[in-house]
Motif scaffolding. Structure first.
Motif, mmCIF file in Angstrom:
data_model
loop_
_atom_site.group_PDB
_atom_site.id
_atom_site.type_symbol
_atom_site.label_atom_id
_atom_site.label_comp_id
_atom_site.label_asym_id
_atom_site.label_seq_id
_atom_site.Cartn_x
_atom_site.Cartn_y
_atom_site.Cartn_z
ATOM 1 N N SER A 49 0.834 -1.207 0.000
ATOM 2 C CA SER A 49 0.000 0.000 0.000
ATOM 3 C C SER A 49 0.870 1.259 0.000
ATOM 4 O O SER A 49 0.498 2.281 -0.588
ATOM 5 N N LEU A 50 2.050 1.185 0.654
ATOM 6 C CA LEU A 50 2.987 2.309 0.584
ATOM 7 C C LEU A 50 3.523 2.484 -0.827
ATOM 8 O O LEU A 50 3.692 3.612 -1.314
ATOM 9 N N PHE A 51 3.808 1.355 -1.497
ATOM 10 C CA PHE A 51 4.218 1.429 -2.898
ATOM 11 C C PHE A 51 3.133 2.100 -3.732
ATOM 12 O O PHE A 51 3.412 2.933 -4.605
ATOM 13 N N ALA A 52 1.878 1.723 -3.481
ATOM 14 C CA ALA A 52 0.764 2.318 -4.226
ATOM 15 C C ALA A 52 0.696 3.821 -3.979
ATOM 16 O O ALA A 52 0.426 4.609 -4.903
ATOM 17 N N HIS A 53 0.941 4.233 -2.733
ATOM 18 C CA HIS A 53 0.952 5.655 -2.376
ATOM 19 C C HIS A 53 1.990 6.413 -3.210
ATOM 20 O O HIS A 53 1.680 7.443 -3.832
ATOM 21 N N GLU A 54 3.216 5.884 -3.243
ATOM 22 C CA GLU A 54 4.281 6.554 -3.996
ATOM 23 C C GLU A 54 4.072 6.440 -5.500
ATOM 24 O O GLU A 54 4.386 7.363 -6.252
ATOM 25 N N ALA A 55 3.546 5.286 -5.948
ATOM 26 C CA ALA A 55 3.279 5.118 -7.382
ATOM 27 C C ALA A 55 2.234 6.120 -7.856
ATOM 28 O O ALA A 55 2.310 6.615 -8.992
ATOM 29 N N ALA A 56 1.265 6.439 -7.004
ATOM 30 C CA ALA A 56 0.255 7.426 -7.379
ATOM 31 C C ALA A 56 0.906 8.787 -7.612
ATOM 32 O O ALA A 56 0.597 9.478 -8.596
ATOM 33 N N HIS A 57 1.814 9.180 -6.701
ATOM 34 C CA HIS A 57 2.567 10.427 -6.926
ATOM 35 C C HIS A 57 3.275 10.381 -8.276
ATOM 36 O O HIS A 57 3.208 11.326 -9.068
ATOM 37 N N ALA A 58 3.981 9.264 -8.516
ATOM 38 C CA ALA A 58 4.823 9.162 -9.716
ATOM 39 C C ALA A 58 3.999 9.181 -10.993
ATOM 40 O O ALA A 58 4.359 9.853 -11.968
ATOM 41 N N LEU A 59 2.908 8.447 -11.019
ATOM 42 C CA LEU A 59 2.110 8.353 -12.250
ATOM 43 C C LEU A 59 1.420 9.678 -12.570
ATOM 44 O O LEU A 59 1.338 10.072 -13.743
ATOM 45 N N VAL A 60 0.932 10.373 -11.547
ATOM 46 C CA VAL A 60 0.333 11.686 -11.793
ATOM 47 C C VAL A 60 1.414 12.664 -12.268
ATOM 48 O O VAL A 60 1.187 13.465 -13.184
ATOM 49 N N ALA A 61 2.606 12.569 -11.658
ATOM 50 C CA ALA A 61 3.708 13.436 -12.082
ATOM 51 C C ALA A 61 4.069 13.187 -13.543
ATOM 52 O O ALA A 61 4.294 14.131 -14.314
ATOM 53 N N ARG A 62 4.120 11.908 -13.920
ATOM 54 C CA ARG A 62 4.435 11.575 -15.324
ATOM 55 C C ARG A 62 3.406 12.194 -16.270
ATOM 56 O O ARG A 62 3.742 12.600 -17.388
ATOM 57 N N GLY A 63 2.164 12.253 -15.818
ATOM 58 C CA GLY A 63 1.118 12.844 -16.650
ATOM 59 C C GLY A 63 1.349 14.319 -16.936
ATOM 60 O O GLY A 63 0.857 14.851 -17.928
ATOM 61 N N PHE A 64 2.109 14.993 -16.070
ATOM 62 C CA PHE A 64 2.433 16.408 -16.267
ATOM 63 C C PHE A 64 3.822 16.597 -16.869
ATOM 64 O O PHE A 64 4.354 17.713 -16.883
ATOM 65 N N GLY A 65 4.427 15.507 -17.334
ATOM 66 C CA GLY A 65 5.735 15.601 -17.967
ATOM 67 C C GLY A 65 6.900 15.668 -16.998
ATOM 68 O O GLY A 65 8.021 15.989 -17.401
ATOM 69 N N ILE A 66 6.656 15.367 -15.724
ATOM 70 C CA ILE A 66 7.720 15.381 -14.722
ATOM 71 C C ILE A 66 8.444 14.043 -14.758
ATOM 72 O O ILE A 66 7.819 12.988 -14.645
ATOM 73 N N ARG A 67 9.757 14.059 -14.909
ATOM 74 C CA ARG A 67 10.530 12.823 -14.969
ATOM 75 C C ARG A 67 10.728 12.252 -13.569
ATOM 76 O O ARG A 67 11.045 12.984 -12.635
ATOM 77 N N VAL A 68 10.532 10.939 -13.453
ATOM 78 C CA VAL A 68 10.626 10.256 -12.165
ATOM 79 C C VAL A 68 11.867 9.367 -12.176
ATOM 80 O O VAL A 68 12.023 8.527 -13.069
ATOM 81 N N GLU A 69 12.736 9.549 -11.192
ATOM 82 C CA GLU A 69 13.968 8.770 -11.109
ATOM 83 C C GLU A 69 13.697 7.344 -10.639
ATOM 84 O O GLU A 69 14.097 6.379 -11.273
ATOM 85 N N ARG A 70 13.008 7.202 -9.492
ATOM 86 C CA ARG A 70 12.797 5.877 -8.905
ATOM 87 C C ARG A 70 11.782 5.966 -7.775
ATOM 88 O O ARG A 70 11.509 7.051 -7.258
ATOM 89 N N LEU A 71 11.243 4.792 -7.415
ATOM 90 C CA LEU A 71 10.396 4.640 -6.233
ATOM 91 C C LEU A 71 11.121 3.708 -5.269
ATOM 92 O O LEU A 71 11.517 2.608 -5.661
ATOM 93 N N THR A 72 11.268 4.130 -4.012
ATOM 94 C CA THR A 72 12.030 3.341 -3.051
ATOM 95 C C THR A 72 11.316 3.309 -1.709
ATOM 96 O O THR A 72 10.855 4.350 -1.221
ATOM 97 N N LEU A 73 11.221 2.116 -1.134
ATOM 98 C CA LEU A 73 10.737 1.970 0.235
ATOM 99 C C LEU A 73 11.924 1.946 1.179
ATOM 100 O O LEU A 73 12.948 1.332 0.887
ATOM 101 N N TRP A 74 11.782 2.606 2.352
ATOM 102 C CA TRP A 74 12.851 2.567 3.345
ATOM 103 C C TRP A 74 12.233 2.565 4.727
ATOM 104 O O TRP A 74 11.018 2.372 4.881
#
Length: 374
Positions: free
Chosen positions: A63-88
């Motif tokens: 679910s934390l991955f889903a949280h961060e993936a949501a940020h990343a996918l919406v960002a990609r929709g605005f042309g923002i480049r995403v480096e990586r998704l990482t859990l820590w």
């Protein structure tokens, strides 16, 4: 953040975990097995309890991955480049290479994560109610209820109005839209984040010292992380304001001394000794960087072994940045505090923290007095 274990890609975005995520998974599983499940099902076999504990902890990390993936996918929709998704240890991180192009984009990228956590909480809560209504296993009901509760806590906590939390991004977007000044909005959000981090840090210490609750350690760690990240974001915001959109190619150093991966340490020592550099990029015949070697690594090779040791054997990974990337978005991690600059994959220069600091000072030197004071 460096990924210890890489899982692959989601929509082309590298996904992985830092080793510290295993710590939180063990602690979450133990919390379920020792606290939540015995309270609901006192006679539950320990094997079943641990299966549900590990499964519940894994579902929460997903679910934390889903949280961060949501940020990343919406960002990609605005042309923002995403480096990586990482859990820590303290959750998840979505690393972006670009800033949001507008206040609206900033708001939508920020709010996507908490909305996803809220949806996960509602979903797990619905599962708990359905299983309970069908007289299903109480242990499953307890696990689903715990997952619902902890996801809702994540959603609410992330909406606290201070950078680097999602609520801080929402605050930044709102102030940006209201004032029309992204830098002022970002600095306000980071100031709020610093105060929030200090409050959480002291609350954690009070919980630990006054009430003897070990949960205060986690609250204190969260406060420390929020405080440190808010300070770092404030520095980045000020750097961006000073350098504006200055590209890396305008700041980098060209003509750096380089080594070849297959070159022996013995043959490179005189070259390194005659240079003022402490770190040397390695390049293959096509000009593609393959690593970075420091003077310390060369010193550590015994004189008798230098002829048989290649530079690639003692080199470490090199941080890469694009020549056209904005300097203010560059992060230089690790002991080198430097990066190789590439254009179309080929080395064109080297960028260090000193180069960035000098660019900031020169920009301030040429700025009007009022701008320098701000």
């Amino acid at each position: 953040m460096k990924q210890t274990l890489k899982f692959g890609r989601i929509a082309g975005i590298p996904v992985g975990v830092h080793w510290s995520a295993l710590v939180i998974m063990v602690l979450l599983a133990q919390s379920l097995v020792v606290g939540v499940l015995p309270a609901s099902v006192p006679d539950l076999p320990w094997t079943v309890a641990w299966l549900l504990g590990v499964g519940g902890a894994a579902l929460f990390l997903l679910s934390l991955f889903a949280h961060e993936a949501a940020h990343a996918l919406v960002a990609r929709g605005f042309g923002i480049r995403v480096e990586r998704l990482t859990l820590w240890l303290l959750g998840g991180v979505a690393e972006f290479r670009d800033e949001p192009p507008s206040a609206r984009a900033d708001f939508l990228v920020a709010i996507a994560g908490p909305l996803t956590s809220f949806a996960a909480g509602v979903g797990f809560g619905t599962v708990a109610l359905l299983v309970s209504g069908l007289d299903g296993p109480p242990a499953v009901v307890a696990t689903a209820g715990w997952l619902a509760m902890i996801n809702l806590v994540v959603a609410v906590f992330n909406l606290l109005p201070g950078a680097p939390l999602d609520g801080g991004r929402v605050l930044r977007a709102a102030l940006w839209w209201w004032r029309g000044d992204r830098t002022r909005a970002a600095l306000t959000a980071t100031r709020t984040g610093r105060w929030l981090g200090i409050a959480l840090l002291f609350a954690g210490l009070a919980e630990l010292l006054v009430f003897g609750a070990l949960s205060g350690i986690w609250l204190g760690l969260l406060g420390w992380f929020v405080l440190a990240a808010a300070i770092a974001e404030g520095v980045t915001a000020r750097t961006r304001a000073i350098l504006d959109d200055t590209p890396v190619r305008a700041v980098m150093r060209t003509g750096a001394v380089c080594g070849e991966p297959g070159q022996s340490v013995e043959s490179f020592v005189p070259v390194a000794a005659g240079s003022r550099q402490r770190w040397f990029p390695l390049c293959d015949d096509a000009g593609h960087p393959t690593g970075m070697v420091g003077l310390t690594a060369l010193v550590d090779v015994p004189a008798t072994a230098r002829a048989a040791t290649t530079l690639q054997q003692v080199a470490g990974p090199a941080t890469r940045v694009d020549a056209g990337q904005a300097v203010a978005t560059v992060v230089l991690p690790g002991p080198t505090r430097s990066a190789v600059v590439v254009d179309d994959g080929r080395l064109v220069g080297v960028l260090s923290s000193d180069d960035i600091a000098r660019a900031v000072e020169v920009a301030r030197l040429h700025a009007p007095a009022g701008d320098r004071a701000r």
